[in-house]
Design an enzyme around this catalytic site. Structure first.
Site, PDB file in Angstrom:
ATOM      1  N   ARG A   6     -35.931  -8.767 -36.308  1.00 32.74           N
ATOM      2  CA  ARG A   6     -36.675  -8.294 -37.173  1.00 32.74           C
ATOM      3  C   ARG A   6     -37.116  -9.158 -38.371  1.00 32.74           C
ATOM      4  O   ARG A   6     -36.458 -10.249 -38.650  1.00 32.74           O
ATOM      5  CB  ARG A   6     -35.945  -6.954 -37.771  1.00 32.74           C
ATOM      6  CG  ARG A   6     -35.609  -5.858 -36.887  1.00 32.74           C
ATOM      7  CD  ARG A   6     -35.259  -4.747 -37.533  1.00 32.74           C
ATOM      8  NE  ARG A   6     -36.244  -4.282 -38.454  1.00 32.74           N
ATOM      9  CZ  ARG A   6     -35.923  -3.254 -39.510  1.00 32.74           C
ATOM     10  NH1 ARG A   6     -34.783  -3.081 -40.005  1.00 32.74           N
ATOM     11  NH2 ARG A   6     -36.700  -3.227 -40.451  1.00 32.74           N
ATOM     12  N   ARG A  62     -51.044 -15.362 -31.737  1.00 32.16           N
ATOM     13  CA  ARG A  62     -51.964 -16.096 -30.648  1.00 32.16           C
ATOM     14  C   ARG A  62     -52.279 -17.454 -31.240  1.00 32.16           C
ATOM     15  O   ARG A  62     -52.796 -18.236 -30.461  1.00 32.16           O
ATOM     16  CB  ARG A  62     -53.221 -15.344 -30.609  1.00 32.16           C
ATOM     17  CG  ARG A  62     -52.961 -13.864 -29.870  1.00 32.16           C
ATOM     18  CD  ARG A  62     -52.419 -13.938 -28.622  1.00 32.16           C
ATOM     19  NE  ARG A  62     -52.076 -12.634 -28.139  1.00 32.16           N
ATOM     20  CZ  ARG A  62     -50.926 -12.097 -27.459  1.00 32.16           C
ATOM     21  NH1 ARG A  62     -49.855 -13.269 -27.523  1.00 32.16           N
ATOM     22  NH2 ARG A  62     -50.630 -11.223 -27.133  1.00 32.16           N
ATOM     23  N   CYS A  74     -49.821  -3.734 -32.225  1.00 35.17           N
ATOM     24  CA  CYS A  74     -49.769  -3.199 -33.604  1.00 35.17           C
ATOM     25  C   CYS A  74     -49.758  -1.869 -33.645  1.00 35.17           C
ATOM     26  O   CYS A  74     -50.138  -1.030 -32.817  1.00 35.17           O
ATOM     27  CB  CYS A  74     -50.869  -3.820 -34.193  1.00 35.17           C
ATOM     28  SG  CYS A  74     -51.095  -5.881 -34.273  1.00 35.17           S
ATOM     29  N   GLU A  77     -47.246   1.828 -39.800  1.00 34.44           N
ATOM     30  CA  GLU A  77     -45.779   2.289 -40.292  1.00 34.44           C
ATOM     31  C   GLU A  77     -45.856   3.614 -40.925  1.00 34.44           C
ATOM     32  O   GLU A  77     -46.889   4.198 -41.469  1.00 34.44           O
ATOM     33  CB  GLU A  77     -45.444   1.393 -41.618  1.00 34.44           C
ATOM     34  CG  GLU A  77     -44.140   1.519 -41.753  1.00 34.44           C
ATOM     35  CD  GLU A  77     -42.859   1.043 -40.790  1.00 34.44           C
ATOM     36  OE1 GLU A  77     -42.046   1.530 -40.789  1.00 34.44           O
ATOM     37  OE2 GLU A  77     -43.198   0.044 -40.152  1.00 34.44           O
ATOM     38  N   ARG A  89     -44.411  -5.553 -40.872  1.00 33.15           N
ATOM     39  CA  ARG A  89     -43.332  -5.539 -40.147  1.00 33.15           C
ATOM     40  C   ARG A  89     -43.003  -6.098 -38.804  1.00 33.15           C
ATOM     41  O   ARG A  89     -44.344  -5.865 -38.246  1.00 33.15           O
ATOM     42  CB  ARG A  89     -42.488  -4.438 -40.447  1.00 33.15           C
ATOM     43  CG  ARG A  89     -42.021  -3.807 -41.726  1.00 33.15           C
ATOM     44  CD  ARG A  89     -41.262  -2.319 -41.628  1.00 33.15           C
ATOM     45  NE  ARG A  89     -41.117  -1.970 -43.017  1.00 33.15           N
ATOM     46  CZ  ARG A  89     -41.603  -1.304 -43.764  1.00 33.15           C
ATOM     47  NH1 ARG A  89     -42.984  -0.950 -43.673  1.00 33.15           N
ATOM     48  NH2 ARG A  89     -41.153  -0.838 -45.038  1.00 33.15           N
ATOM     49  N   TYR A 107     -37.048 -11.845 -43.905  1.00 30.38           N
ATOM     50  CA  TYR A 107     -37.655 -11.322 -44.934  1.00 30.38           C
ATOM     51  C   TYR A 107     -38.430 -12.004 -45.883  1.00 30.38           C
ATOM     52  O   TYR A 107     -37.832 -12.785 -46.622  1.00 30.38           O
ATOM     53  CB  TYR A 107     -36.926  -9.956 -45.408  1.00 30.38           C
ATOM     54  CG  TYR A 107     -36.413  -9.334 -44.306  1.00 30.38           C
ATOM     55  CD1 TYR A 107     -37.113  -8.105 -44.260  1.00 30.38           C
ATOM     56  CD2 TYR A 107     -35.195  -9.362 -43.681  1.00 30.38           C
ATOM     57  CE1 TYR A 107     -36.662  -7.048 -43.235  1.00 30.38           C
ATOM     58  CE2 TYR A 107     -35.100  -8.354 -42.711  1.00 30.38           C
ATOM     59  CZ  TYR A 107     -35.713  -7.300 -42.382  1.00 30.38           C
ATOM     60  OH  TYR A 107     -35.407  -6.456 -41.444  1.00 30.38           O
ATOM     61  N   ARG A 115     -34.244  -5.133 -46.539  1.00 27.70           N
ATOM     62  CA  ARG A 115     -32.638  -5.365 -45.954  1.00 27.70           C
ATOM     63  C   ARG A 115     -32.085  -6.543 -46.813  1.00 27.70           C
ATOM     64  O   ARG A 115     -31.864  -7.721 -46.245  1.00 27.70           O
ATOM     65  CB  ARG A 115     -33.009  -5.746 -44.462  1.00 27.70           C
ATOM     66  CG  ARG A 115     -33.166  -4.637 -43.497  1.00 27.70           C
ATOM     67  CD  ARG A 115     -32.177  -3.509 -43.692  1.00 27.70           C
ATOM     68  NE  ARG A 115     -30.877  -3.888 -43.106  1.00 27.70           N
ATOM     69  CZ  ARG A 115     -30.419  -3.947 -42.055  1.00 27.70           C
ATOM     70  NH1 ARG A 115     -30.874  -3.542 -41.118  1.00 27.70           N
ATOM     71  NH2 ARG A 115     -28.969  -4.354 -41.927  1.00 27.70           N
TER      72      ARG A 115
END
Length: 124
Positions: A6, A62, A74, A77, A89, A107, A115
């Site tokens: 992530r 890409r 895509c 959220e 994210r 992050y 997180r």
């Protein structure tokens, strides 16, 4: 074994240039820190908050040599009240022998608040 890797970042403007640049930085760090090869990736999900719609962030992947055939999707959220704004994210599904605690999640740019326990480094 497939592991989820992530990451997240934020942008300061809803423009294609800013979105793609920030997402490319996020992908690059996630790939480098986990030594990911494109052939080991099953799929990549990228989500954005509602305030980002000027470009598909997947476009950034890409631009990285060798990643042309990796499936990327895509999506939007969930609009949770008081959640982090202008946020992109990433969830990358990677075939790896790395133990779960050795996966490096990345992050950036204020997204560390999502997180803070992960702190962009493998658990020790």
């Amino acid at each position: 074994m497939i592991r989820g890797m992530r990451g997240a970042t934020t942008v300061n403007a809803n423009s294609e240039e800013v979105i793609v640049k920030a997402t490319e930085e996020l992908f690059t760090q996630l790939i480098e820190m986990n030594q990911i090869e494109p052939d080991s990736v099953a799929s990549v999900f990228v989500s954005t908050t509602e305030d980002i719609n000027a470009a598909f962030p997947a476009k950034a992947l890409r631009k990285i040599p060798g990643w042309t055939y990796v499936p990327v999707m895509c999506m939007r959220e969930m609009p949770v009240p008081n959640s982090l704004k202008m946020c992109i994210r990433v969830m990358m599904h990677v075939n790896t022998n790395a133990a779960q605690e050795n996966v490096v999640h990345v992050y950036l740019n204020g997204a560390e608040v999502l997180r803070p326990d992960l702190n962009n480094s493998p658990a020790i």
